[in-house]
Design an enzyme around this catalytic site. Sequence first.
Site, mmCIF file in Angstrom:
data_model
loop_
_atom_site.group_PDB
_atom_site.id
_atom_site.type_symbol
_atom_site.label_atom_id
_atom_site.label_comp_id
_atom_site.label_asym_id
_atom_site.label_seq_id
_atom_site.Cartn_x
_atom_site.Cartn_y
_atom_site.Cartn_z
ATOM 1 N N GLU A 41 -2.542 -2.663 0.018
ATOM 2 C CA GLU A 41 -3.206 -1.570 -0.687
ATOM 3 C C GLU A 41 -4.407 -2.082 -1.495
ATOM 4 O O GLU A 41 -4.371 -3.174 -2.058
ATOM 5 C CB GLU A 41 -2.198 -0.918 -1.646
ATOM 6 C CG GLU A 41 -2.765 0.220 -2.475
ATOM 7 C CD GLU A 41 -1.805 0.736 -3.524
ATOM 8 O OE1 GLU A 41 -1.995 1.874 -3.977
ATOM 9 O OE2 GLU A 41 -0.855 0.008 -3.894
ATOM 10 N N LYS A 111 -3.644 8.523 -0.229
ATOM 11 C CA LYS A 111 -2.367 8.374 -0.927
ATOM 12 C C LYS A 111 -1.982 9.668 -1.641
ATOM 13 O O LYS A 111 -2.746 10.211 -2.450
ATOM 14 C CB LYS A 111 -2.484 7.226 -1.925
ATOM 15 C CG LYS A 111 -1.180 6.848 -2.640
ATOM 16 C CD LYS A 111 -1.441 5.656 -3.559
ATOM 17 C CE LYS A 111 -0.200 5.187 -4.290
ATOM 18 N NZ LYS A 111 -0.500 4.044 -5.180
ATOM 19 N N CYS A 145 2.319 2.318 -1.168
ATOM 20 C CA CYS A 145 2.933 1.867 -2.412
ATOM 21 C C CYS A 145 3.891 2.885 -3.037
ATOM 22 O O CYS A 145 5.009 3.049 -2.589
ATOM 23 C CB CYS A 145 1.836 1.438 -3.391
ATOM 24 S SG CYS A 145 2.378 0.253 -4.648
#
Length: 261
Positions: A41, A111, A145
């Site tokens: 990431e 995300k 994540c």
Amino acid sequence: MKIACCQMNMKLADAKHNYGLAEQMLASAMRENPDVVFFPEMWNVGFFPTDNLKNLADNDGRETKLLFSALSRKFNVNIVAGSIADNRQGTVFNTAYVFDRNGEVIYEYDKCHLFSPMGEDKFFTAGKGFDTFVLDGKKCSLIICYDLRFPEITRKLALDGAQLLFVVSQWPEERIEHYLTLLRARAIENQIFVAACNSCGVAGNTKYGGNSVSYDPWGEELYKLDDREDIAFCDCDFEITKKIRENINVFADRRNDIYNL
């Protein structure tokens, strides 16, 4: 499918260094002839230099697309290009790009779950959806994540037919046991392969934990790195998934009458 995981120790706010490092690591990974190479990431600027983020971020992913499109064609390899700080018309997203062997961008993902304890929601705009994509005939998916802490997203992707989940992250060392536990759980409960690429090193006051790892649908470890910059490899035999679902078919036994997902 052979996967190469590039666990990077990127430099905070130094995009020039990080793009060069990503290119070097990909070239090193290709010595083992993988089918897919992937990255962690926010590898382009780190997580995250807030003061000057919009100016440091890639503009509409142009630099990232230029680099990885050329590299995927040069090496004839699929690339899951981690995620980057991506400035689109003055709004910054945490965006992942996936490239096929022809250098085409076949999937983009912003995300969805922003990590509010570190203020990510104050500097980034959350994505609004997710999907699967196909690499070499295999249906894959990707989360970033903090998404890992929300099992609904992975279950929905598995229900949509994903056989392999890529997890790209900058997960801190202090919660690394959570990371490993959640990754293994996502593999077992969804009967899919999970391949995770975490960052390592120190950014500001945070030490990132490395420990990039991959699990098969039984929860068996396929690769595991320590907390240093390195490259790991694994082979995914998708026949395993078929055998597991013949013996323990959780998808056939789900109770759609008592929950809706």
